[in-house]
Design a protein around this motif. Structure first.
Motif, PDB file in Angstrom:
ATOM      1  N   ALA A  77      35.873  32.031  61.701  1.00 39.46           N
ATOM      2  CA  ALA A  77      35.338  32.464  60.406  1.00 39.46           C
ATOM      3  C   ALA A  77      35.373  31.282  59.448  1.00 39.46           C
ATOM      4  CB  ALA A  77      36.202  33.594  59.860  1.00 39.46           C
ATOM      5  N   ASN A  78      34.377  31.204  58.612  1.00 35.90           N
ATOM      6  CA  ASN A  78      34.395  30.147  57.605  1.00 35.90           C
ATOM      7  C   ASN A  78      34.526  30.743  56.220  1.00 35.90           C
ATOM      8  OD1 ASN A  78      34.307  27.636  58.926  1.00 35.90           O
ATOM      9  ND2 ASN A  78      32.184  28.016  59.498  1.00 35.90           N
ATOM     10  N   PRO A  79      35.420  30.190  55.402  1.00 38.73           N
ATOM     11  CA  PRO A  79      35.528  30.685  54.029  1.00 38.73           C
ATOM     12  C   PRO A  79      34.150  30.620  53.361  1.00 38.73           C
ATOM     13  CG  PRO A  79      37.248  29.076  54.498  1.00 38.73           C
ATOM     14  CD  PRO A  79      36.310  29.058  55.659  1.00 38.73           C
TER      15      PRO A  79
ATOM     16  N   GLY B 205      31.645  28.990  67.274  1.00 37.90           N
ATOM     17  CA  GLY B 205      30.309  28.596  66.814  1.00 37.90           C
ATOM     18  C   GLY B 205      30.253  27.143  66.411  1.00 37.90           C
ATOM     19  N   GLY B 206      29.337  26.926  65.501  1.00 39.13           N
ATOM     20  CA  GLY B 206      28.676  27.778  64.551  1.00 39.13           C
ATOM     21  C   GLY B 206      29.669  28.521  63.633  1.00 39.13           C
ATOM     22  N   THR B 207      29.154  29.544  63.029  1.00 37.34           N
ATOM     23  CA  THR B 207      29.973  30.398  62.167  1.00 37.34           C
ATOM     24  C   THR B 207      29.762  31.857  62.561  1.00 37.34           C
ATOM     25  OG1 THR B 207      29.640  28.819  60.356  1.00 37.34           O
ATOM     26  CG2 THR B 207      30.532  30.952  59.748  1.00 37.34           C
ATOM     27  N   PRO B 208      30.532  32.354  63.526  1.00 37.30           N
ATOM     28  CA  PRO B 208      30.338  33.750  63.943  1.00 37.30           C
ATOM     29  C   PRO B 208      30.465  34.741  62.791  1.00 37.30           C
ATOM     30  CG  PRO B 208      31.732  32.604  65.508  1.00 37.30           C
ATOM     31  CD  PRO B 208      31.530  31.659  64.359  1.00 37.30           C
TER      32      PRO B 208
ATOM     33  N   PHE C  34      24.913  30.009  64.602  1.00 44.39           N
ATOM     34  CA  PHE C  34      24.331  30.049  63.255  1.00 44.39           C
ATOM     35  C   PHE C  34      25.347  29.720  62.159  1.00 44.39           C
ATOM     36  CE2 PHE C  34      22.221  33.145  66.040  1.00 44.39           C
ATOM     37  CZ  PHE C  34      20.974  32.526  66.129  1.00 44.39           C
ATOM     38  N   CYS C  35      24.902  29.004  61.158  1.00 42.65           N
ATOM     39  CA  CYS C  35      25.752  28.642  60.010  1.00 42.65           C
ATOM     40  C   CYS C  35      24.983  28.839  58.717  1.00 42.65           C
ATOM     41  CB  CYS C  35      26.173  27.172  60.094  1.00 42.65           C
ATOM     42  SG  CYS C  35      27.326  26.856  61.433  1.00 42.65           S
ATOM     43  N   LYS C  36      25.741  28.935  57.631  1.00 47.12           N
ATOM     44  CA  LYS C  36      25.131  29.097  56.306  1.00 47.12           C
ATOM     45  C   LYS C  36      24.420  27.806  55.906  1.00 47.12           C
ATOM     46  CE  LYS C  36      26.718  31.284  52.021  1.00 47.12           C
ATOM     47  NZ  LYS C  36      27.922  31.830  51.378  1.00 47.12           N
TER      48      LYS C  36
ATOM     49  N   LYS D 131      24.482  23.210  56.999  1.00 50.45           N
ATOM     50  CA  LYS D 131      24.997  22.217  57.961  1.00 50.45           C
ATOM     51  C   LYS D 131      25.959  21.263  57.244  1.00 50.45           C
ATOM     52  CE  LYS D 131      24.537  20.507  62.228  1.00 50.45           C
ATOM     53  NZ  LYS D 131      24.869  21.275  63.427  1.00 50.45           N
ATOM     54  N   CYS D 132      27.161  21.128  57.788  1.00 52.08           N
ATOM     55  CA  CYS D 132      28.139  20.210  57.186  1.00 52.08           C
ATOM     56  C   CYS D 132      27.765  18.758  57.500  1.00 52.08           C
ATOM     57  CB  CYS D 132      29.535  20.519  57.722  1.00 52.08           C
ATOM     58  SG  CYS D 132      30.036  22.225  57.408  1.00 52.08           S
ATOM     59  N   ASN D 133      28.192  17.861  56.628  1.00 53.66           N
ATOM     60  CA  ASN D 133      27.740  16.465  56.728  1.00 53.66           C
ATOM     61  C   ASN D 133      28.179  15.754  58.007  1.00 53.66           C
ATOM     62  OD1 ASN D 133      26.765  16.988  54.225  1.00 53.66           O
ATOM     63  ND2 ASN D 133      28.221  15.691  53.101  1.00 53.66           N
ATOM     64  N   TYR D 134      29.291  16.175  58.585  1.00 53.08           N
ATOM     65  CA  TYR D 134      29.862  15.477  59.737  1.00 53.08           C
ATOM     66  C   TYR D 134      29.542  16.170  61.060  1.00 53.08           C
ATOM     67  CZ  TYR D 134      33.062  19.344  59.181  1.00 53.08           C
ATOM     68  OH  TYR D 134      33.552  20.611  59.044  1.00 53.08           O
ATOM     69  N   CYS D 135      28.844  17.314  60.999  1.00 51.60           N
ATOM     70  CA  CYS D 135      28.764  18.201  62.165  1.00 51.60           C
ATOM     71  C   CYS D 135      27.686  17.800  63.158  1.00 51.60           C
ATOM     72  CB  CYS D 135      28.493  19.628  61.692  1.00 51.60           C
ATOM     73  SG  CYS D 135      28.355  20.777  63.073  1.00 51.60           S
ATOM     74  N   ASP D 136      28.081  17.668  64.426  1.00 54.58           N
ATOM     75  CA  ASP D 136      27.070  17.481  65.477  1.00 54.58           C
ATOM     76  C   ASP D 136      27.157  18.589  66.528  1.00 54.58           C
ATOM     77  OD1 ASP D 136      29.269  16.721  67.035  1.00 54.58           O
ATOM     78  OD2 ASP D 136      28.056  15.285  68.170  1.00 54.58           O
TER      79      ASP D 136
HETATM   80  S1  SF4 Z   1      29.543  24.547  63.070  1.00 55.27           S
HETATM   81 FE1  SF4 Z   1      31.195  24.353  61.577  1.00 55.27          FE
HETATM   82  S2  SF4 Z   1      31.146  22.189  61.026  1.00 55.27           S
HETATM   83 FE2  SF4 Z   1      29.180  22.643  62.002  1.00 55.27          FE
HETATM   84  S3  SF4 Z   1      27.781  23.174  60.337  1.00 55.27           S
HETATM   85 FE3  SF4 Z   1      28.680  25.080  61.068  1.00 55.27          FE
HETATM   86  S4  SF4 Z   1      30.445  25.383  59.722  1.00 55.27           S
HETATM   87 FE4  SF4 Z   1      29.866  23.259  59.507  1.00 55.27          FE
END
Ligand code: SF4
Length: 374
Positions: free
Chosen positions: A93-95, A63-66, A13-15, A17-22
């Motif tokens: 962790a993501n800022p 993850g994702g963003t644990p 799970f993430c807050k 979706k980043c533009n480059y993320c697959d």
């Molecule tokens: S996994 Fe990482 S890069 Fe992908 S959407 Fe989540 S925070 Fe962004």
């Protein structure tokens, strides 16, 4: 049976979706937290036999963003494993998706390493990447992390992003050094099919990454970090002495590991397994108390040999011919004489005392070396 075991847990799970993320990660699916974690705990219970009697040397919650999910969920997952204080326990962790009290709670539950998805300290680049955080948030979170008592910290950086300049990449490296972060992973951007970035590049809204600049940034990472005693130990990884990531080194040394969660992979009893990447299938399968494995491959001796060589070449320490002999009862130099001579002649491999390793050029063309041993 091999020695210590490693554990990977995937939190998808993430807050946003980043533009480059697959990666297999989802934004806007917070309503799935509860059933997903219930399934994760069921899955871990189904591996009681594999876990029994094995010491766990590292746990990596990725993850994702644990850090985006409630800490109680992380606690419940960690509570499924028996591990001691010597175990390296990392959480990604993501800022912007973590707060000071979370760091305190993580420490209390035995987590001793934080891996931050920083990517850049330049606000403009972060905006192009579609990240939720900015430079100030990232710096603040890192300072909070240190103040809470963590010293084993990693920062992920991306280089070669469209419109990223040498100057702002260098500045990101300088911030890492000034914050005294002891471990850095520097990844060259690869544009993955179907991502927003891929569509933007194809429509001409973003330029293609500049390959020459990408390689210059890689060079800069090696040289700049080395000045702060953050030394390269793997193609994309750098650390102060003693801060190398044990979990990832375990992957490169083919230690056994079990992966839990969607898309997770395992290496156990010389068999590689992978879980379904479909979250609904994952939950439905575990509701029936069945393992969500969709692929399993018992490795042949040739595959084991090939994996061993390729993974050791990723490390700066390279492939030690004495270790190789012990593992396979084979003479590495005699077996691969022609390939080694050729790769040394074209400057991709070198040898020092007992080890063969990738040269700096070899790191740029690592796949060309790997393919020789497949
Ligand atoms: S996994 Fe990482 S890069 Fe992908 S959407 Fe989540 S925070 Fe962004």
């Amino acid at each position: 049976m091999k020695g210590d075991l490693r554990i990977y847990v995937h939190i998808p799970f993430c807050k946003s979706k980043c533009n480059y993320c697959d990666f297999n990660s989802f934004a806007g699916m917070d309503y799935m937290f509860k059933p997903y974690f219930k399934s994760l705990i069921t899955e871990i219970a189904l591996y009681a036999n594999e876990l029994r009697g094995r010491r766990i040397d590292s746990i990596f919650i990725g993850g994702g963003t644990p850090s985006y999910v409630d800490v109680q969920y992380i606690y419940e997952v960690l509570d499924c494993f028996k591990f001691d204080q010597a175990c390296e326990v990392t959480i990604e962790a993501n800022p912007g998706a973590i707060a000071y009290h979370n760091f305190i709670q993580y420490r209390q539950m035995g987590i001793n390493r934080i891996s931050f998805g920083i990517q850049s300290f330049c606000d403009r680049v972060l905006m192009y990447m579609g990240r939720v955080h900015n430079r100030a948030t990232a710096i603040n979170n890192i300072l909070e992390c240190k103040a809470s008592g963590f010293n084993n910290i990693n920062a992920d950086l991306i280089f070669g992003y469209p419109k990223q300049t040498m100057e702002n990449y260098e500045e990101s490296l300088n911030v890492i050094k000034s914050l005294e972060i002891p471990h850095v992973s520097c990844y060259s951007l690869s544009i993955e099919e179907g991502t927003l970035l891929d569509k933007m590049v194809k429509k001409g809204l973003m330029p293609y990454p500049d390959e020459t600049l990408d390689r210059a940034m890689y060079d800069l990472s090696i040289k700049s970090l080395q000045k702060a005693n953050i030394n390269q130990y793997e193609i994309s990884n750098f650390a102060k002495p003693g801060y190398e990531c044990r979990h990832n080194i375990g992957y490169w040394k083919r230690d056994e590991y079990l992966g839990f969660g969607i898309s997770a992979h395992s290496l156990f009893n010389e068999t590689r397994y992978s879980n379904t990447d479909d979250i609904h299938q994952y939950i439905a399968t575990l509701n029936k108390y069945e393992k969500p494995v969709v692929d399993s491959n018992v490795l042949t001796q040739e595959e084991i040999l090939s994996e061993y060589i390729i993974l050791r070449f990723r490390l700066n320490s390279g492939l030690d011919i004495i270790d190789f002999k012990k593992e396979f009862d084979l003479d590495f130099e005699k077996t691969y004489k022609d390939k080694l001579t050729n790769l040394i002649t074209i400057g991709l491999l070198d040898k020092s005392s007992n080890a063969y390793y990738l040269t700096r050029l070899g790191m740029d063309f690592a796949n060309k070396v790997f393919v020789e041993f497949m």
